[in-house]
Every structure is written in C-alpha cells, then in structure tokens.
Design a protein around this motif. Sequence first.
Motif, PDB file in Angstrom:
ATOM      1  N   LEU A  53      -3.303  43.973  -7.908  1.00 57.55           N
ATOM      2  CA  LEU A  53      -3.295  43.529  -6.659  1.00 57.55           C
ATOM      3  C   LEU A  53      -1.881  44.001  -6.427  1.00 57.55           C
ATOM      4  CD1 LEU A  53      -4.461  39.669  -7.411  1.00 57.55           C
ATOM      5  CD2 LEU A  53      -5.864  41.840  -6.164  1.00 57.55           C
TER       6      LEU A  53
ATOM      7  N   VAL B 275      -2.434  47.836  -4.839  1.00 54.56           N
ATOM      8  CA  VAL B 275      -3.690  47.481  -3.504  1.00 54.56           C
ATOM      9  C   VAL B 275      -3.180  46.618  -2.323  1.00 54.56           C
ATOM     10  CG1 VAL B 275      -5.223  46.525  -2.583  1.00 54.56           C
ATOM     11  CG2 VAL B 275      -5.289  47.561  -4.775  1.00 54.56           C
ATOM     12  N   TYR B 276      -1.867  46.275  -2.426  1.00 52.94           N
ATOM     13  CA  TYR B 276      -1.222  45.373  -1.170  1.00 52.94           C
ATOM     14  C   TYR B 276       0.123  45.648  -0.905  1.00 52.94           C
ATOM     15  CZ  TYR B 276      -3.913  40.723  -2.991  1.00 52.94           C
ATOM     16  OH  TYR B 276      -4.809  40.071  -2.394  1.00 52.94           O
TER      17      TYR B 276
ATOM     18  N   GLY C   8       4.198  43.242  -1.376  1.00 53.83           N
ATOM     19  CA  GLY C   8       3.527  43.545  -1.971  1.00 53.83           C
ATOM     20  C   GLY C   8       3.470  42.992  -3.039  1.00 53.83           C
TER      21      GLY C   8
ATOM     22  N   GLY D 117       1.392  40.036  -5.258  1.00 55.73           N
ATOM     23  CA  GLY D 117       0.528  40.353  -6.652  1.00 55.73           C
ATOM     24  C   GLY D 117       1.133  39.079  -7.502  1.00 55.73           C
TER      25      GLY D 117
ATOM     26  N   SER E 191      -0.097  35.977  -7.060  1.00 52.67           N
ATOM     27  CA  SER E 191      -1.963  36.052  -8.005  1.00 52.67           C
ATOM     28  C   SER E 191      -1.821  35.406  -8.856  1.00 52.67           C
ATOM     29  CB  SER E 191      -2.354  37.539  -7.546  1.00 52.67           C
ATOM     30  OG  SER E 191      -2.502  37.908  -6.414  1.00 52.67           O
TER      31      SER E 191
ATOM     32  N   VAL F 233      -6.179  44.140   4.945  1.00 55.66           N
ATOM     33  CA  VAL F 233      -5.083  44.641   3.546  1.00 55.66           C
ATOM     34  C   VAL F 233      -5.733  43.689   2.319  1.00 55.66           C
ATOM     35  CG1 VAL F 233      -3.608  45.215   2.124  1.00 55.66           C
ATOM     36  CG2 VAL F 233      -3.690  45.993   4.343  1.00 55.66           C
ATOM     37  N   PHE F 234      -5.093  42.195   2.637  1.00 54.65           N
ATOM     38  CA  PHE F 234      -5.160  41.112   1.679  1.00 54.65           C
ATOM     39  C   PHE F 234      -6.796  40.634   1.981  1.00 54.65           C
ATOM     40  CE2 PHE F 234      -1.265  40.656   2.678  1.00 54.65           C
ATOM     41  CZ  PHE F 234      -0.705  41.238   1.779  1.00 54.65           C
TER      42      PHE F 234
ATOM     43  N   GLY G 178      -8.171  42.968  -0.893  1.00 57.46           N
ATOM     44  CA  GLY G 178      -7.914  42.927  -1.861  1.00 57.46           C
ATOM     45  C   GLY G 178      -8.059  41.731  -2.361  1.00 57.46           C
ATOM     46  N   GLN G 179      -8.975  40.322  -1.926  1.00 56.92           N
ATOM     47  CA  GLN G 179      -9.076  39.291  -2.167  1.00 56.92           C
ATOM     48  C   GLN G 179     -11.030  39.245  -2.463  1.00 56.92           C
ATOM     49  OE1 GLN G 179      -7.963  36.622  -3.333  1.00 56.92           O
ATOM     50  NE2 GLN G 179      -9.836  35.980  -3.701  1.00 56.92           N
TER      51      GLN G 179
ATOM     52  N   GLU H  27     -10.578  41.379  -6.143  1.00 62.90           N
ATOM     53  CA  GLU H  27      -9.844  40.822  -7.027  1.00 62.90           C
ATOM     54  C   GLU H  27     -10.971  40.155  -7.599  1.00 62.90           C
ATOM     55  OE1 GLU H  27      -6.888  36.784  -7.817  1.00 62.90           O
ATOM     56  OE2 GLU H  27      -7.310  37.438  -6.041  1.00 62.90           O
TER      57      GLU H  27
END
Length: 363
Positions: free
Chosen positions: A217, A220-221, A237, A241, A244, A278-279, A282-283, A286
């Motif tokens: 993550l 990715v972020y 980022g 991460g 998370s 973006v988030f 990412g979510q 995940e």
Amino acid sequence: MNTLPKPVWVMISLALIVLVIHMLAPILMPFLLAAVLAYMGDPLADRLEARGMARTWAVVTVFACLSLCGFLLLVITLPLLIEQLQLLMERLYDGLRWLQSTALPKLRGYLDLPEQTEPMDAARSAISQHWQSAGGILFYLWDKVSGSSLVLVAWLANITLVPVVTFYLLRDWDVLMAAIRNLLPRSIEARTVLIAQQCDEILGAFARGQLLVMLALAAVYTVGLWVVGLDLALVLGIAAGLASIVPYLGVIVGIAAAGTAAFFQFDGLWPLAGVAAVFGVGQLLESMLLTPMLVGEKIGLHPVVVIFAILAGGQLFGFVGILLALPFAAVIKVMINHLHDEYKLSGFYGAVPAAPEVSESDD
C-alpha cells in the motif's frame, strides 16, 4: 512444608518476567528486533531447507536477501525522505501563515471576534526557531541521539548487533524451539504446544502478511500521489502505508494529510479528486486482492486490540513494549479463547434444560 498453589506460582512468574523486561529494557531492543526478523525469515529458510538446501546456506540466502532489500531501501529512500521532510516543514510553515493571514481573519469577521494574532505568531516563531537552531528535523533528531559519546556508541552498537543476532537466531531457530519444548513439563507440553501453534498462526498472519500489505500500500500510495503531482508523495505515501497496520486508518490518515497538502499546493479541485481516487484504488486493492492473498480471511487480532496493545506497550516499556505488544496480545487472545471453551463446557455455565414436551393426550 506447605506449597503454594499453581496459579500463585504462575502469577509470581509473570510478575518476575515483567520486572526483568522493565529492568533490561535499555539493552533488549536489538535482541527483540533480531528475534522479529528471525521469526519472519524462518518460514522462508524452512522452505529452502525442505528443497534440499543445507540450513546454514538457506539462512545465508535469506539473510543476504533481507540485508540487500534493507540496504537498497535505505539508499534509495533516505535522501528523498530528508528532502521531503524539509519540504514538509516548509509547508507547515506556509500553512500556519495561511491560517493566520486568511482563515483566522475570515473566521473572526464571521463570528465578530476581536483581533488576536499572538498565538499564531508564537506558534510560527517556535517552529521557525526550532527549525533554524537544529538545521532541519533530521539534524535535530541526530543531535538528540548523539548528545553524548556514550549514547552514540550505544546506538551504533545496537545497530551493529541486530544483523549479527538475527543471523544466529535464524540459523538456530528450530533448535531453540525444540529445546524450549523439551524443557516444558510433560503434563502441560501438549497443551502448551497447541497454544503456541495457535499464537504462531495469529502472529504469522498479522506480522508477515500485514507487513507485506503495508509495504504494498505504501508503494501504491506513493506512486499514485506522485502521478497526481504531489510534492510530498513519498512521505505521505509511506505514512499512509504504515498507518494501514489498522484497517481503514491508512485511508483516513492518507486522505486527510494528502488532501491538505494538495489544497495548499494546487489551485482547483481536480488534484483533490485525484488524491481521493488514489486512496480509493488503494482501498479496493487492499480489500479485494492484497489482504485475501497475503493475510488470509482472518487476521485474528481486532483493530481495537492492535491499537490498545501498541499504545499500552509503548506506555509501559517504551520501544521494547511496542515490539512485545502484538505477541502478548496474541497469547492473551488464545488464552481467552481456551478459557472461554472451558467455561462453556463447565458445570458452572450449564445448559438450560429443555422444556418438557406436552403430548396430545394431556390436552
């Protein structure tokens, strides 16, 4: 001679363990870090050993991979982190200036409040003086760490000790586990091994799987925010991460921090929409790909338990407590599960007797 009951001995042993950890906390940090690295690298070494490689060479291979990854990560990210942390301090200064010159006057006009600029001036002055006197946040931290020669020597010794202890622990991990098992009283050996296996399942899913999720993550972020054009993409980022470790906390922290940074850097709403996208991506990654593939369906530790364990460990034992927090939480969870099962089977719990059936002849 009267002997104390077993529960009393257990409580005394736990109290002694806590006391020893508290007294040895200053020197335990490198050993605990090495134990964490050895625990995470042992499954890979076991797989290489199962394919015919000698244990020593398997450990050397795993250790070399871990060292290479750590070195590359440090060399690549450290200069960028230093640059972005300096930029972050500048953006914080600009944010305070905007808050004082634009936001607060509008708020005072809307609420009809008297002029009062001293608190913001004091905050801005404090940040400026702190930054200038230390020459940057990293130089300030380095000044604190290396304030005395003894502290600097101890710090360097700990850094050097971690890879050495990691290598030896990783090489002899299975031998140490077997020795500990042989030391257990035969009457509790089977039950203790069962509890240890359940704890290992929880910690394995969380420590190994969740760490990979956090790193993925963070990548990715970072890449997504870089594509958006955010100057603080790397710092924000990585922070999102790492956050998370608790589900959804990384998204909340990332959107709040990156949205604020985009608000001050860009004009318009499209960059804010890009940050949200973006988030959001990412979510989705995940929940639909990373967590099912790397962690599994069940981590075993509730997010609230993770937060409380880390905060409680840090409060009680500092950094050593943070390292020990999740293992202790896993052990406590497994013990509670066993106690719950025994309680459900006990006579104290007792099943509610079923009501007698009424036959039709009784009507």
